[in-house]
Design an enzyme around this catalytic site. Structure first.
Site, mmCIF file in Angstrom:
data_model
loop_
_atom_site.group_PDB
_atom_site.id
_atom_site.type_symbol
_atom_site.label_atom_id
_atom_site.label_comp_id
_atom_site.label_asym_id
_atom_site.label_seq_id
_atom_site.Cartn_x
_atom_site.Cartn_y
_atom_site.Cartn_z
ATOM 1 N N HIS A 169 -3.436 6.516 4.434
ATOM 2 C CA HIS A 169 -1.769 6.546 4.819
ATOM 3 C C HIS A 169 -1.391 8.297 4.129
ATOM 4 O O HIS A 169 -1.942 8.784 3.085
ATOM 5 C CB HIS A 169 -1.069 5.875 3.955
ATOM 6 C CG HIS A 169 -1.032 4.321 4.311
ATOM 7 N ND1 HIS A 169 -1.755 3.869 5.610
ATOM 8 C CD2 HIS A 169 -0.317 3.280 3.893
ATOM 9 C CE1 HIS A 169 -1.445 2.836 5.711
ATOM 10 N NE2 HIS A 169 -0.650 2.184 4.788
ATOM 11 N N CYS A 203 0.816 -1.204 0.037
ATOM 12 C CA CYS A 203 0.074 -0.084 -0.168
ATOM 13 C C CYS A 203 0.885 1.347 0.010
ATOM 14 O O CYS A 203 0.568 2.283 -0.872
ATOM 15 C CB CYS A 203 -1.001 -0.134 1.154
ATOM 16 S SG CYS A 203 0.064 -0.330 2.714
#
Lengths: 378, 378
Positions: B286, B173
């Site tokens: 994130h 990710c």
């Protein structure tokens, strides 16, 4: 004693997670005495005594047995008249005026830049040595900018009790915390360039910001709309670029403090620094990811040994247990914690290191550093 | 439709803060059709369908009108028998076995590395094309590692409906989110070196970690001891070095994924990357602070223009309003948001840039990227 306390130790840090050698930096004070209130000590004043840093000044003065023959509690008109207890005596908070500094040897200022700009020069005129926590005078050529473990020589010759006023600036919290770890390595191998990304706590924006983070977190968990008074966005379960003004070069003021203050403190106009400053939903300790490029080689084992011996620094670097510094762990602690010490795989040989640093923003990032400066005046 | 939903939009992101051009990347799919369930579509399977990413697979398949003639819901024995509703039809979750892939054209895997290692090759043997979200096969030479906006050419010739199985790996990710922003700049001026510091959400450690963060936050606010089951420390109002294992070179596995996957995806063995990966108390998106060094000059205005035109990227870079990407804003969104685009003052001329990137970890960081890969198979 008046201190800024919260009952929730797991929110603001506390005794829950013990930190190795956390008291090491307390032995730094070269003039430490056991009796704080004594005739031979200086007369001191705390400006902004009712704020988060002001309260921490009192806590640190107490913890370090700072000697004084008298102490004045100064704040804005709004707070004047409040009663404070400090080391067993009662004090009334006085309104800060031009006359506040008569006979004051050392004044610790933390009441914002505009108060410092207005009253700092008045205090100096009266013969007071001002240790100023704001950014008002930091980059002024004739004002020393001091981290006592890093550049005490910058304030050489400035002493209390001579009736001669002076300004000494306390650096920005992120700069102090970064340089506590970077300086010992810089002394060994000369830092050429530093890339810093910060993870900054609410406390840097004051006690009201800490309360807003707590309130917003309650609201989010209860499914209510969040109250945004200090920051214009949701802070709980979120993070955002530092709230200081963005300058024409695209850096915010907080970032440029790291760039410029590092050059001044290290007395090195050539050191290259870039920084990205981010606020994270943490209460009172900052973390910083620091990438270092050196002029001379420095392997990671030597770096670890250097940091273990550095005053005011504690190394937490247990790879097997995945145990490294966290903001909560250093909250209410004096020492800056360093870990994740490793050779930078993106640089050749031993010319680069990555480290991760955590330090209490209110304590070493502000009040402790200022009181340490005051200790050098004795 | 079965989707992973929470009632608290301000905790997990949602419609509260509108994001400009948030649907831009949805037009990426070259084979988009309006009727999802159709005889001409492939037969698909979702492995790990009851997990956070598995549920997001379904959500993304729905949102993008992914065509299919049949869909199998696969999970562990423990979840088998659960009922799911998807696009108006009811499905029963089946236990994953060696026989699950008979007649399946495309399987989306997100059930952890060991399940991928065991069942991925079995599926390939049966003629299924596996798009795998785990790290099991990412660095294997014969397995393409693909971000569709970045290196679709890596999976050229692999097509569904030919009865020929294959493995395609979905990158980590953090790597996906970083490269979505860095690649358009890399194509223009060639990135020589990248220094990344991450601010990673709970979701990367799974739905249980998200629940633990929520529970701990309740506990801290109520002054109770915190429950630590997923992480061995307090996560609420704290942050810590990424929980993946630390390797002998001092980097953790998450950081080395950024280092190695970037080289593979860019097909550039010389690009130098260092990373420090940190978990912050944010739910599902994130953030990354990325410092870039270029071989050829790239000024910040050109960089901003390049990023504005990049597919799947939205630029949020309002210096006057101090408005830049935040994780909350990109939560549940497809696009990766980029801001804080500025010339790096620590590098000469226009050879360096600092940027700040945010992306939804479950969506573009996992499920969306995998479904985009599947679209390239059609």
């Amino acid at each position: 004693m008046a201190t800024f306390t919260h009952p929730k130790t797991s929110l603001f840090g506390g005794a829950r997670i013990p930190m190795p050698t956390a008291t090491k930096s307390r032995t730094f004070a070269p003039f430490r005495v056991r009796m704080a209130l004594q005739d031979s000590g200086p007369s001191i004043a705390v400006v902004g005594v009712t704020g988060a840093v002001g309260q921490e000044f009192l806590s640190v003065l107490h913890d370090r047995d700072f000697p004084y023959r008298s102490i004045k509690m100064l704040a804005s008109k709004r707070s004047a008249g409040q009663k404070l207890s400090f080391q067993g005596r009662s004090y009334v908070v006085e309104e800060l005026t031009g006359g506040s500094f008569d006979g004051v040897d050392i004044a610790l200022f933390s009441a914002g830049g505009s108060i410092s700009k207005e009253f700092g020069p008045i205090a100096v005129e009266k013969g007071t040595i001002v240790v100023d926590n704001s950014s008002a005078f930091r980059m002024q050529d004739d004002v020393p900018l001091v981290v006592p473990e890093v550049n005490p020589e910058a304030m050489e010759g400035i002493k209390a009790g001579k009736g001669k006023g002076a300004l000494i600036a306390n650096p920005n919290c992120s700069t102090i915390i970064c340089l506590m770890a970077a300086t010992p390595l810089h002394r060994h191998s000369k830092v050429k360039r530093m890339v810093v990304s910060t993870y900054q706590a609410a406390s840097g924006a004051g006690a009201a910001a800490m309360r807003e983070l707590e309130q917003q977190t309650h609201e989010v968990l209860e499914g209510k709309p969040v109250t945004c008074e200090i920051f214009q966005r949701q802070y709980a379960f979120n993070l955002f670029s530092h709230n200081s003004a963005v300058l024409p070069n695209g850096y915010n003021e907080e970032e440029m403090k790291l760039v410029k203050e590092t050059r001044k403190i290290w007395n090195d106009k050539d050191v290259k620094v870039t920084a990205t400053c981010i606020r994270v939903p943490v209460m009172r300790a900052h973390a910083e990811s620091v990438n270092l490029e050196f002029e001379n080689p420095l392997d990671e084992d030597t770096a670890r040994d250097i940091l273990k011996k550095a005053p005011g620094v504690v190394v937490i670097d247990d790879r097997a247990a995945n145990n490294f510094p966290t903001p909560l762990e250093v909250s209410n602690k004096d020492d800056v914690a360093v870990g994740r010490i490793r050779r930078d795989v993106s640089q050749e040989g031993n010319y680069g290191l990555d480290i991760f640093v955590c330090g209490d923003q209110i304590r070493k990032g502000a009040a402790l550093n200022a009181v340490q400066i005051a200790e050098l005046l004795l």
